[in-house]
Design an enzyme around this catalytic site. Structure first.
Site, PDB file in Angstrom:
ATOM      1  N   CYS A  88       3.688   3.260   1.654  1.00  0.00           N
ATOM      2  CA  CYS A  88       2.387   2.672   1.995  1.00  0.00           C
ATOM      3  C   CYS A  88       2.199   2.537   3.494  1.00  0.00           C
ATOM      4  CB  CYS A  88       2.244   1.286   1.396  1.00  0.00           C
ATOM      5  SG  CYS A  88       2.532   1.279  -0.343  1.00  0.00           S
TER       6      CYS A  88
ATOM      7  N   ASN B  91      10.707  -3.418  -1.558  1.00  0.00           N
ATOM      8  CA  ASN B  91      10.463  -1.985  -1.683  1.00  0.00           C
ATOM      9  C   ASN B  91      10.973  -1.178  -0.495  1.00  0.00           C
ATOM     10  OD1 ASN B  91       8.186  -3.678  -0.779  1.00  0.00           O
ATOM     11  ND2 ASN B  91       7.244  -1.740  -0.195  1.00  0.00           N
TER      12      ASN B  91
ATOM     13  N   GLN C 141       9.581  -3.097  -8.012  1.00  0.00           N
ATOM     14  CA  GLN C 141      10.737  -2.272  -7.651  1.00  0.00           C
ATOM     15  C   GLN C 141      11.995  -2.648  -8.432  1.00  0.00           C
ATOM     16  OE1 GLN C 141      10.741   0.386  -5.742  1.00  0.00           O
ATOM     17  NE2 GLN C 141       8.676   0.211  -4.925  1.00  0.00           N
TER      18      GLN C 141
ATOM     19  N   THR D 137     -12.440   0.020 -20.889  1.00  0.00           N
ATOM     20  CA  THR D 137     -11.758   0.796 -21.930  1.00  0.00           C
ATOM     21  C   THR D 137     -10.302   1.030 -21.548  1.00  0.00           C
ATOM     22  OG1 THR D 137     -13.827   1.851 -22.508  1.00  0.00           O
ATOM     23  CG2 THR D 137     -11.822   2.974 -23.232  1.00  0.00           C
TER      24      THR D 137
END
Ligand code: PLP
Length: 384
Positions: free
Chosen positions: A319, A146, A174, A232
């Site tokens: 990040c 990345n 990526q 869900t």
């Protein structure tokens, strides 16, 4: 705005948005409900699973929908852990979603190995072969990095792992949409995909797990996703992921060739900046990745300056940005400290134009020069 941060999050594909909209508006029903609206939502999940499977060369039952790349990586790694073989192998340049899952496995008593890349960021299949032993349960290697965009030889690594009876996980977050991924040809057991990197919406992702590969839940509840991932279903994100994956994998050659042309233009322009270096492989490189380091500047200051001129970029990865530490990837490939602190990642998509790239390159050149002047750094090329 010139958006060059597609590896952090890519724009939502209009077809993905169109697929998601009904489940954010008129049809908000729960896919477990037996009434017509619920069953329409359930059908959307089935159809998205079929689309994702077709795009990856997989069977629908090999696809588990998750909340994104991080969850997919964790699901694969923790599913592969077992009491008989207690050694797991990865690389020093994985995303934290893999590295921190390995650190957690280490805390639980598993032996972990982190392979060092070469100076291009490449992990050779031979290196993996040398490292695997009788005690190895899992190898996890990303398809493409990345930060620096280096593409790994995952098909070769998969063959070695298969021959040696070791599970193989590929973080393809990526790589999907940039290189062809066909699970009929790649002998890996697990493959992680994230929706927001490929034109889907955040909160969506999937894990491919081959029918023969162990898969055990991390989340317990109502038994959705064949009991592997309770909760869900995020119907809108799932429907969008099906459409996004279908879109990004069709006509991949033409689309990636166009992006690669822009990438090469940008690399050529930025290479004109004195005392700079391109990080990552020159050849096995993602079509949209440009990673440079400039001596004498702070990467985050550069990203902030670029933002003032309308260019969206990242320093190393989105990040690690804001953490003021040298990227673990740049460290692992041996980028000298004086360069590593001044790193810039620009990641392109097919939405970028030649004019944007040339304009962005001029802005980067200007801002690097300004920051160097401010810090009293001499741009005399003899310094390098
Ligand atoms: N793996 C890689 C290689 C990534 O680049 C990212 C995100 O940047 C992730 C995993 C995590 O994906 P997500 O943001 O969907 O959790």
């Amino acid at each position: 705005m010139i958006y060059l941060d597609n590896a952090a999050s890519a724009p939502v594909n209009p077809k993905a948005l169109e697929a998601a909209m009904p489940f954010l508006t008129a049809n908000f029903a729960n896919p477990s409900s037996l009434h017509g609206a619920g069953q329409a939502a359930a059908l959307a999940v089935i159809e998205a699973r079929e689309k994702c499977a077709a795009a990856l060369g997989a069977a629908p039952e090999e696809i588990t929908f998750t909340s994104g790349g991080t969850e997919s990586d964790n699901l694969a790694i923790f599913s592969a852990l077992n009491e008989e073989k207690r050694r797991i192998v990865t690389t020093q340049i994985e995303h934290p979603a893999v590295l921190n899952a390995f650190h957690e496995a280490e805390k639980r008593g598993f032996e972990t190995v982190y392979l060092a890349p070469d100076a291009d960021g490449s992990i050779s299949a031979e290196k993996v072969a040398e490292t695997i032993d009788e005690q190895t349960a899992l190898v996890s290697v990303m398809a493409a990095n990345n930060e620096i965009g280096t593409i790994q030889p995952i098909s070769e690594i998969a063959e070695i792992c298969k021959k040696r009876g070791v599970l193989f996980h590929v973080d393809a977050v990526q790589a999907v949409g940039s290189i062809p991924i066909d699970m009929r040809k790649i002998n890996a057991d697990y493959l992680s995909v994230s929706a927001h990197k490929i034109g889907g919406i955040k909160g969506g992702g999937l894990l491919f797990a081959r029918k023969s590969a162990p898969l055990s839940p991390m989340i317990f509840g109502g038994g959705q996703e064949r009991g592997i991932r309770s909760g869900t279903e995020n119907v809108a994100a799932i429907a969008a992921l099906g459409a996004a994956l279908e879109e990004i994998t069709c006509d991949i050659e033409n689309r990636t060739a166009k992006i690669a042309e822009l990438r090469d233009l940008l690399i050529k322009q930025l290479a004109e900046i004195p005392i700079s270096r391109l990080n990552g492989s020159k050849t096995a490189r993602l079509c949209g990745n440009v990673s440079f380091s400039f001596s004498g500047i702070d990467g985050e200051a550069l990203v902030q300056s670029l933002d003032l001129y309308g260019v969206c970029a990242s320093s190393a990865s989105a990040c690690s940005a804001g953490k003021q530490t040298v990227s673990h990837v740049l460290k692992a490939i041996g980028v000298p400290k004086e360069y590593a602190g001044g790193s810039l990642r620009l990641t392109l998509s097919e939405n970028n134009t030649r004019e944007e790239i040339l304009k962005a390159a001029d802005i980067v050149k200007e801002q690097v020069s300004q920051l160097r002047t401010l810090s009293g750094f001499s741009q005399n090329v003899n310094q390098s």
